[in-house]
Design an enzyme around this catalytic site. Structure first.
Site, PDB file in Angstrom:
ATOM      1  N   LYS A 152       0.845  -1.197   0.000  1.00 60.69           N
ATOM      2  CA  LYS A 152       0.000   0.000   0.000  1.00 60.69           C
ATOM      3  C   LYS A 152       0.879   1.244   0.000  1.00 60.69           C
ATOM      4  O   LYS A 152       1.541   1.546   0.980  1.00 60.69           O
ATOM      5  CB  LYS A 152      -0.914   0.045   1.230  1.00 60.69           C
ATOM      6  CG  LYS A 152      -2.013   1.097   1.050  1.00 60.69           C
ATOM      7  CD  LYS A 152      -2.544   1.666   2.333  1.00 60.69           C
ATOM      8  CE  LYS A 152      -1.769   2.826   2.879  1.00 60.69           C
ATOM      9  NZ  LYS A 152      -1.740   4.030   2.014  1.00 60.69           N
ATOM     10  N   GLY A 204       6.899   4.897   8.083  1.00 59.87           N
ATOM     11  CA  GLY A 204       6.113   6.122   8.201  1.00 59.87           C
ATOM     12  C   GLY A 204       6.367   6.782   9.533  1.00 59.87           C
ATOM     13  O   GLY A 204       7.425   6.583  10.147  1.00 59.87           O
ATOM     14  N   SER A 205       5.394   7.531   9.993  1.00 63.85           N
ATOM     15  CA  SER A 205       5.586   8.313  11.211  1.00 63.85           C
ATOM     16  C   SER A 205       5.536   7.411  12.447  1.00 63.85           C
ATOM     17  O   SER A 205       4.905   6.342  12.435  1.00 63.85           O
ATOM     18  CB  SER A 205       4.504   9.378  11.308  1.00 63.85           C
ATOM     19  OG  SER A 205       3.239   8.757  11.384  1.00 63.85           O
ATOM     20  N   THR A 206       6.151   7.870  13.501  1.00 60.72           N
ATOM     21  CA  THR A 206       6.155   7.101  14.755  1.00 60.72           C
ATOM     22  C   THR A 206       4.731   6.964  15.293  1.00 60.72           C
ATOM     23  O   THR A 206       4.350   5.907  15.805  1.00 60.72           O
ATOM     24  CB  THR A 206       7.085   7.790  15.771  1.00 60.72           C
ATOM     25  OG1 THR A 206       8.417   7.763  15.229  1.00 60.72           O
ATOM     26  CG2 THR A 206       7.076   7.088  17.115  1.00 60.72           C
ATOM     27  N   GLY A 237       3.045   4.300  13.300  1.00 59.49           N
ATOM     28  CA  GLY A 237       3.755   3.049  13.577  1.00 59.49           C
ATOM     29  C   GLY A 237       3.318   2.425  14.890  1.00 59.49           C
ATOM     30  O   GLY A 237       3.178   1.203  15.012  1.00 59.49           O
ATOM     31  N   GLU A 289       9.852   1.141  10.442  1.00 57.09           N
ATOM     32  CA  GLU A 289      10.874   2.146  10.087  1.00 57.09           C
ATOM     33  C   GLU A 289      10.205   3.499  10.287  1.00 57.09           C
ATOM     34  O   GLU A 289       9.357   3.901   9.484  1.00 57.09           O
ATOM     35  CB  GLU A 289      11.307   1.986   8.625  1.00 57.09           C
ATOM     36  CG  GLU A 289      11.960   0.655   8.292  1.00 57.09           C
ATOM     37  CD  GLU A 289      13.403   0.568   8.768  1.00 57.09           C
ATOM     38  OE1 GLU A 289      13.881   1.489   9.462  1.00 57.09           O
ATOM     39  OE2 GLU A 289      14.048  -0.444   8.450  1.00 57.09           O
ATOM     40  N   GLU A 313      10.405  15.801  14.990  1.00 61.18           N
ATOM     41  CA  GLU A 313      10.678  15.694  13.553  1.00 61.18           C
ATOM     42  C   GLU A 313       9.798  16.706  12.801  1.00 61.18           C
ATOM     43  O   GLU A 313       8.574  16.634  12.857  1.00 61.18           O
ATOM     44  CB  GLU A 313      10.357  14.273  13.074  1.00 61.18           C
ATOM     45  CG  GLU A 313      10.700  14.055  11.622  1.00 61.18           C
ATOM     46  CD  GLU A 313      10.374  12.637  11.159  1.00 61.18           C
ATOM     47  OE1 GLU A 313       9.241  12.183  11.399  1.00 61.18           O
ATOM     48  OE2 GLU A 313      11.263  11.993  10.566  1.00 61.18           O
TER      49      GLU A 313
HETATM   50  P1  NAD Z   1       2.408   8.298   7.836  1.00 63.55           P
HETATM   51  O1  NAD Z   1       2.641   7.566   9.107  1.00 63.55           O
HETATM   52  O2  NAD Z   1       1.411   9.387   7.824  1.00 63.55           O
HETATM   53  O3  NAD Z   1       1.964   7.295   6.678  1.00 63.55           O
HETATM   54  C1  NAD Z   1       2.779   6.233   6.259  1.00 63.55           C
HETATM   55  C2  NAD Z   1       1.917   5.197   5.572  1.00 63.55           C
HETATM   56  O4  NAD Z   1       1.015   4.642   6.537  1.00 63.55           O
HETATM   57  C3  NAD Z   1       1.046   5.751   4.438  1.00 63.55           C
HETATM   58  O5  NAD Z   1       0.970   4.806   3.402  1.00 63.55           O
HETATM   59  C4  NAD Z   1      -0.311   5.890   5.115  1.00 63.55           C
HETATM   60  O6  NAD Z   1      -1.395   5.819   4.218  1.00 63.55           O
HETATM   61  C5  NAD Z   1      -0.299   4.681   6.038  1.00 63.55           C
HETATM   62  N1  NAD Z   1      -1.205   4.779   7.189  1.00 63.55           N
HETATM   63  C6  NAD Z   1      -1.693   5.896   7.775  1.00 63.55           C
HETATM   64  N2  NAD Z   1      -2.495   5.567   8.815  1.00 63.55           N
HETATM   65  C7  NAD Z   1      -2.495   4.214   8.875  1.00 63.55           C
HETATM   66  C8  NAD Z   1      -3.121   3.282   9.752  1.00 63.55           C
HETATM   67  N3  NAD Z   1      -3.899   3.667  10.760  1.00 63.55           N
HETATM   68  N4  NAD Z   1      -2.901   1.958   9.546  1.00 63.55           N
HETATM   69  C9  NAD Z   1      -2.101   1.534   8.543  1.00 63.55           C
HETATM   70  N5  NAD Z   1      -1.487   2.384   7.681  1.00 63.55           N
HETATM   71  C10 NAD Z   1      -1.676   3.701   7.857  1.00 63.55           C
HETATM   72  O7  NAD Z   1       3.851   8.800   7.378  1.00 63.55           O
HETATM   73  P2  NAD Z   1       4.197   9.746   6.131  1.00 63.55           P
HETATM   74  O8  NAD Z   1       3.849  11.139   6.518  1.00 63.55           O
HETATM   75  O9  NAD Z   1       3.626   9.158   4.889  1.00 63.55           O
HETATM   76  O10 NAD Z   1       5.784   9.565   6.021  1.00 63.55           O
HETATM   77  C11 NAD Z   1       6.676  10.379   6.695  1.00 63.55           C
HETATM   78  C12 NAD Z   1       7.235   9.663   7.906  1.00 63.55           C
HETATM   79  O11 NAD Z   1       7.895   8.455   7.494  1.00 63.55           O
HETATM   80  C13 NAD Z   1       8.283  10.460   8.644  1.00 63.55           C
HETATM   81  O12 NAD Z   1       8.042  10.359  10.022  1.00 63.55           O
HETATM   82  C14 NAD Z   1       9.601   9.767   8.265  1.00 63.55           C
HETATM   83  O13 NAD Z   1      10.626   9.924   9.209  1.00 63.55           O
HETATM   84  C15 NAD Z   1       9.140   8.348   8.179  1.00 63.55           C
HETATM   85  N6  NAD Z   1      10.095   7.576   7.372  1.00 63.55           N
HETATM   86  C16 NAD Z   1      10.903   6.654   8.004  1.00 63.55           C
HETATM   87  C17 NAD Z   1      11.848   5.934   7.286  1.00 63.55           C
HETATM   88  C18 NAD Z   1      12.740   4.931   7.959  1.00 63.55           C
HETATM   89  O14 NAD Z   1      13.305   4.106   7.259  1.00 63.55           O
HETATM   90  N7  NAD Z   1      12.888   4.944   9.266  1.00 63.55           N
HETATM   91  C19 NAD Z   1      11.970   6.131   5.921  1.00 63.55           C
HETATM   92  C20 NAD Z   1      11.142   7.084   5.305  1.00 63.55           C
HETATM   93  C21 NAD Z   1      10.193   7.781   6.048  1.00 63.55           C
END
Ligand code: NAD
Length: 458
Positions: free
Chosen positions: A161, A214-216, A219, A236, A360
């Site tokens: 996804k 994605g975001s903490t 996560g 991650e 962040e």
């Molecule tokens: P986000 O957490 O908003 O979304 C990430 C993904 O999760 C998206 O596909 C989103 O649709 C999905 N998502 C959202 N809510 C969900 C839920 N309740 N259940 C399942 N999936 C859900 O993050 P973002 O804003 O898309 O990305 C930016 C973040 O990603 C930053 O915090 C960045 O540091 C982190 N990031 C981490 C790494 C790493 O390797 N550690 C790499 C790249 C980005």
């Protein structure tokens, strides 16, 4: 112009540099997700039964197909994510390289034989089944491939996804996989909303493992849902990485502004906390002022451009929230719109425990903080809930090793700002995540280890 999707059945993809609509994509709902997972369950059985050499051959063909469409993929990434065209080409090439690296792993995923009195133990690395991968928008192509390539190589099926704002390159990769001859439904892409498609994927009983980037905050929710089902999860997550600069360092390289401006600062490994020894603090301010003042911000398709837009109005609002207009510190320049633009910014007036210094921001913004000595540098480097990445700059080898050992982060560089290499393990300490991706153990992360004891007694 809408910045976000207006309903839960459609995704509107905007070009972040122009705000033009690039595409409208149907969003998968829970029933679509269930159908995709069921198809994956069936496809995975045959995929796992194939000879490892056959899986490797198909993954190499997939890599070749990506290579043949490198420019097309790069242009798509520019349009949906606003990445600089040169970086987008590198990202498409990274997908190709990840597939090739994983293909080699498929041919070397061997178990062990362990002798025991009266028999032998034989260990097997069995594929998990269907893996659900949830990707963010900041590096849509490489991060989609980080999990997908080794999971497929180990004999799993993948349902991916992508993020709401960036589904297009992932969809194209799924088409290219079919063109390369991968069996149907072994690699599926489901565009959709996190709250609908993402949750449905995480909760699905036939999804054997979740890889979330994605975001903490999100996560944490994904981990809770996985915990309820005792489902393995790799996380991650966010970062707020330090750039520790001792007075004896090569200041020109250490204070490279692209250590926090690459991808407009939307990089989980961005060195957004610049910690400099107090004796060179004023020199650091002067160098950073010159450096960010010279950064060319604008059209991502222009090869001379050094920094592009942010992904969305939402992200722009987030960055503005952290950076008050009158906050002290040097600024670069940025276009005024349309598009989601923010100038390169260094904040010099922040306390070490202020929100801007600890949270962040995910934009082209760094905080500059002085430290006194080695112990103070380590204390400051660790003074966030995150532990993903970081740099240490000094000509003293002993100090470089002491500080590397002391800082609580998963990926450090000495006299370098490099972070991610597909052949080395990557992941975070503390609230930056759980588990590791990439590197030599990437494939076994997508297997269960089974031990069979074989009696030799007559
Ligand atoms: P986000 O957490 O908003 O979304 C990430 C993904 O999760 C998206 O596909 C989103 O649709 C999905 N998502 C959202 N809510 C969900 C839920 N309740 N259940 C399942 N999936 C859900 O993050 P973002 O804003 O898309 O990305 C930016 C973040 O990603 C930053 O915090 C960045 O540091 C982190 N990031 C981490 C790494 C790493 O390797 N550690 C790499 C790249 C980005």
């Amino acid at each position: 112009m809408p910045d976000r999707c207006v309903d839960t059945t459609t995704l509107t993809v905007l070009n972040p540099a122009t705000e033009d609509v690039v595409a409208t994509v149907p969003a998968a709902d829970a029933a679509d997700t269930d159908r995709a997972v069921r198809r994956a369950v069936t496809a995975q059985r045959a995929w796992a039964a194939a000879a490892p050499a056959d899986r490797a051959r198909l993954l190499r063909r997939f890599a070749d197909t990506v290579d043949a469409h490198l420019e097309e993929l790069a242009q798509l990434e520019v349009r949906e994510a606003g990445h600089l065209v040169g970086n987008a080409r590198w990202e498409a090439g990274n997908v190709r390289d990840l597939l090739l690296y994983a293909a080699g792993g498929a041919e070397r995923l061997n178990g062990a034989q362990i002798p025991a009195p009266g028999g032998w133990n034989i260990t097997f690395h069995e594929p998990l089944g269907v893996v659900g991968i949830i990707a963010p928008w900041n590096f849509p192509m490489p991060i989609a491939a980080w999990g997908t390539a080794p999971a497929l190589a180990a004999g799993n099926a993948v349902v991916l996804k992508p993020a709401e704002t960036t589904p297009l390159t992932a969809l194209r990769l799924a088409e290219l996989a079919l063109d390369a001859g991968l069996p149907e439904h072994v690699f599926q892409v489901l565009p959709g909303h996190g709250s609908v498609t993402g949750r449905a994927l995480v909760d699905h009983p036939d999804v054997a493992k979740v890889v979330f980037t994605g975001s903490t905050r999100t996560g944490r929710e994904v981990m809770e849902r996985c915990a309820a089902r005792v489902k393995p999860v790799t996380l991650e997550l966010g970062g707020k990485s330090p750039n520790v600069v001792f007075a004896d360092a090569d200041l020109g390289r250490a204070l490279d502004p692209f250590s926090f401006l690459d991808n407009s600062g939307q990089d989980c490994c961005a060195r957004t906390r610049i910690l400099v020894q107090e004796s060179v603090y004023e020199e650091a301010v002067a160098r950073l002022t010159d450096a960010i003042g010279a950064v060319v911000v604008g059209d991502p398709l222009d090869e001379k451009t050094q920094m592009g837009p942010l992904i969305s109005r939402r992200q722009l609002d987030r960055v503005r929230h952290f950076v008050k207009d009158d906050a002290p510190g040097p600024r670069g320049t940025a276009p005024t719109g349309p598009g989601f633009w923010f100038p390169p910014t260094v904040l010099t007036g922040e306390a070490a425990d202020s929100r801007a210094a600890v949270e962040e921001i995910f934009g082209p913004v760094a905080v500059l903080l002085p430290f006194t000595d080695e112990a103070d540098a380590v204390r400051l480097a660790d003074a966030t809930p995150y532990g993903l990445s970081g740099s240490i700059w000094t000509r003293d080898v002993g100090r470089a090793l002491r500080v590397s050992a002391a800082v609580r982060a998963g990926n450090l560089s000495v006299n370098s700002h490099s972070s991610v290499r597909y052949w080395t393990p990557f992941g975070g300490f503390k609230q930056s995540g759980l588990g590791r991706e990439l590197g030599p153990d990437a494939l076994t992360a997508f297997t269960e280890t089974k031990n069979v004891f074989l009696s030799t007694e007559a």
